[in-house]
Design a protein around this motif. Structure first.
Motif, PDB file in Angstrom:
ATOM      1  N   UNK A 143      47.181  19.355  -5.192  1.00  0.00           N
ATOM      2  CA  UNK A 143      46.834  20.132  -6.260  1.00  0.00           C
ATOM      3  C   UNK A 143      47.420  19.205  -7.713  1.00  0.00           C
ATOM      4  N   UNK A 144      47.172  19.648  -8.745  1.00  0.00           N
ATOM      5  CA  UNK A 144      47.709  18.857 -10.049  1.00  0.00           C
ATOM      6  C   UNK A 144      48.829  19.690 -10.343  1.00  0.00           C
ATOM      7  N   UNK A 145      49.929  19.173 -10.514  1.00  0.00           N
ATOM      8  CA  UNK A 145      51.223  19.838 -11.085  1.00  0.00           C
ATOM      9  C   UNK A 145      51.511  19.172 -12.465  1.00  0.00           C
ATOM     10  N   UNK A 146      52.706  19.809 -12.869  1.00  0.00           N
ATOM     11  CA  UNK A 146      52.973  19.199 -14.268  1.00  0.00           C
ATOM     12  C   UNK A 146      53.228  17.740 -14.319  1.00  0.00           C
ATOM     13  N   UNK A 147      53.897  17.137 -13.540  1.00  0.00           N
ATOM     14  CA  UNK A 147      54.189  15.667 -13.417  1.00  0.00           C
ATOM     15  C   UNK A 147      52.859  14.797 -13.576  1.00  0.00           C
ATOM     16  N   UNK A 148      51.910  15.308 -12.784  1.00  0.00           N
ATOM     17  CA  UNK A 148      50.374  14.532 -12.830  1.00  0.00           C
ATOM     18  C   UNK A 148      49.774  14.731 -14.141  1.00  0.00           C
ATOM     19  N   UNK A 149      49.977  16.100 -14.778  1.00  0.00           N
ATOM     20  CA  UNK A 149      49.332  16.458 -16.067  1.00  0.00           C
ATOM     21  C   UNK A 149      50.059  15.564 -17.245  1.00  0.00           C
ATOM     22  N   UNK A 150      51.372  15.343 -16.909  1.00  0.00           N
ATOM     23  CA  UNK A 150      51.950  14.599 -17.843  1.00  0.00           C
ATOM     24  C   UNK A 150      51.275  13.233 -18.348  1.00  0.00           C
ATOM     25  N   UNK A 151      51.057  12.658 -16.842  1.00  0.00           N
ATOM     26  CA  UNK A 151      50.468  11.491 -16.985  1.00  0.00           C
ATOM     27  C   UNK A 151      49.101  11.455 -17.733  1.00  0.00           C
ATOM     28  N   UNK A 152      48.371  12.488 -17.693  1.00  0.00           N
ATOM     29  CA  UNK A 152      47.107  12.601 -18.307  1.00  0.00           C
ATOM     30  C   UNK A 152      47.101  12.794 -19.499  1.00  0.00           C
ATOM     31  N   UNK A 153      48.243  13.662 -20.115  1.00  0.00           N
ATOM     32  CA  UNK A 153      48.570  13.586 -21.296  1.00  0.00           C
ATOM     33  C   UNK A 153      49.056  12.488 -21.863  1.00  0.00           C
ATOM     34  N   UNK A 154      49.788  11.663 -21.282  1.00  0.00           N
ATOM     35  CA  UNK A 154      50.368  10.309 -21.856  1.00  0.00           C
ATOM     36  C   UNK A 154      49.248   9.268 -22.142  1.00  0.00           C
ATOM     37  N   UNK A 155      48.195   9.383 -21.289  1.00  0.00           N
ATOM     38  CA  UNK A 155      46.877   8.707 -21.386  1.00  0.00           C
ATOM     39  C   UNK A 155      46.208   9.024 -22.671  1.00  0.00           C
ATOM     40  N   UNK A 156      46.488  10.188 -23.275  1.00  0.00           N
ATOM     41  CA  UNK A 156      45.732  10.663 -24.553  1.00  0.00           C
ATOM     42  C   UNK A 156      44.591  11.516 -23.971  1.00  0.00           C
ATOM     43  N   UNK A 157      44.289  11.991 -22.743  1.00  0.00           N
ATOM     44  CA  UNK A 157      43.219  12.568 -22.235  1.00  0.00           C
ATOM     45  C   UNK A 157      43.151  14.050 -21.819  1.00  0.00           C
ATOM     46  N   UNK A 158      44.565  14.588 -22.081  1.00  0.00           N
ATOM     47  CA  UNK A 158      44.875  16.096 -21.663  1.00  0.00           C
ATOM     48  C   UNK A 158      44.638  17.164 -22.839  1.00  0.00           C
ATOM     49  N   UNK A 159      43.570  16.731 -23.693  1.00  0.00           N
ATOM     50  CA  UNK A 159      43.278  17.735 -24.792  1.00  0.00           C
ATOM     51  C   UNK A 159      42.637  19.018 -24.178  1.00  0.00           C
ATOM     52  N   UNK A 160      42.394  19.641 -25.474  1.00  0.00           N
ATOM     53  CA  UNK A 160      41.813  20.784 -25.188  1.00  0.00           C
ATOM     54  C   UNK A 160      40.433  21.000 -24.345  1.00  0.00           C
ATOM     55  N   UNK A 161      39.733  19.870 -24.639  1.00  0.00           N
ATOM     56  CA  UNK A 161      38.225  19.743 -23.851  1.00  0.00           C
ATOM     57  C   UNK A 161      38.557  19.850 -22.555  1.00  0.00           C
ATOM     58  N   UNK A 162      39.272  18.906 -22.263  1.00  0.00           N
ATOM     59  CA  UNK A 162      39.743  18.723 -20.641  1.00  0.00           C
ATOM     60  C   UNK A 162      40.261  20.325 -20.021  1.00  0.00           C
ATOM     61  N   UNK A 163      41.465  20.748 -20.872  1.00  0.00           N
ATOM     62  CA  UNK A 163      41.858  21.767 -20.401  1.00  0.00           C
ATOM     63  C   UNK A 163      41.026  23.101 -20.301  1.00  0.00           C
ATOM     64  N   UNK A 164      40.092  23.237 -21.094  1.00  0.00           N
ATOM     65  CA  UNK A 164      39.200  24.412 -21.112  1.00  0.00           C
ATOM     66  C   UNK A 164      38.195  24.093 -19.955  1.00  0.00           C
ATOM     67  N   UNK A 165      37.655  22.842 -19.809  1.00  0.00           N
ATOM     68  CA  UNK A 165      36.833  22.534 -18.706  1.00  0.00           C
ATOM     69  C   UNK A 165      37.344  22.841 -17.435  1.00  0.00           C
ATOM     70  N   UNK A 166      38.834  22.484 -17.062  1.00  0.00           N
ATOM     71  CA  UNK A 166      39.636  22.759 -15.816  1.00  0.00           C
ATOM     72  C   UNK A 166      39.619  24.514 -15.640  1.00  0.00           C
TER      73      UNK A 166
END
Length: 189
Positions: free
Chosen positions: A58-81
């Protein structure tokens, strides 16, 4: 770039993801990165962290933070997930409401390896086409929904493959030269 993508396919397969699924996921991440304006280095960092999440299941908060820090955790990816989780039968909206936010909801483990892989696959034209066809056959998508998914995937792929700036042109030429040398060495040996 190609060398980072192939290296990260190795980390995905080491995490227990099949080769075809790994290639789709890596291509999906690269397309999301391009849509988000992230660099190849940022995408590579996110790829590595997501491979660790896949290994854990599973993707946990720590993993998601890396995605956000890479500039990729925006609304588009969140909505797709969230959309993929809904299609898998998870009441993600209730999970997020109970947790208070998208970020806090990740501790519930609703972004499973299957949800993540399927979502990333949808960001590739080939993967989106496969997924849309299966959803139409199952009666879960209308043709309009399928067309919207394919349009989104095409936009993501265009963002990753069409050169729009001088820097991108330079990177593309450098990548072509590296790939050319790799092919030369392969042919020689």
């Amino acid at each position: 770039n190609f060398s980072e993508m192939t290296r990260n396919i190795g980390t995905f397969t080491a995490a227990g993801v099949g080769l075809k699924e790994s290639a789709n996921a890596i291509q999906g991440i690269a397309n999301v990165a391009a849509m988000s304006g992230s660099s190849s280095q940022q995408a590579s960092t996110a790829m590595y962290q997501l491979s660790q999440a896949l290994a854990a299941g599973t993707v946990k908060l720590m993993d998601w933070n890396s995605v956000v820090n890479a500039g990729m955790g925006g609304e588009k990816l969140q909505e797709a997930l969230k959309q993929t989780a809904r299609e898998f039968g998870t009441n993600v909206d209730a999970i997020i409401a109970d947790a208070g936010s998208f970020r806090d909801s990740l501790q519930e483990g609703w972004i499973t390896a299957d949800v993540l892989n399927t979502t990333l696959k949808k960001f590739t034209v080939e993967g989106a086409k496969e997924y849309a066809d299966s959803m139409i056959k199952a009666g879960k998508y209308t043709q309009e929904q399928a067309d919207a998914l394919l349009k989104e995937a095409q936009m993501a792929e265009d963002a990753a493959t069409k050169v729009k700036t001088l820097t991108q042109l330079y990177d593309t030429l450098k990548e072509t030269a590296q790939s050319g040398w790799g092919k030369t060495w392969e042919l020689m040996f």
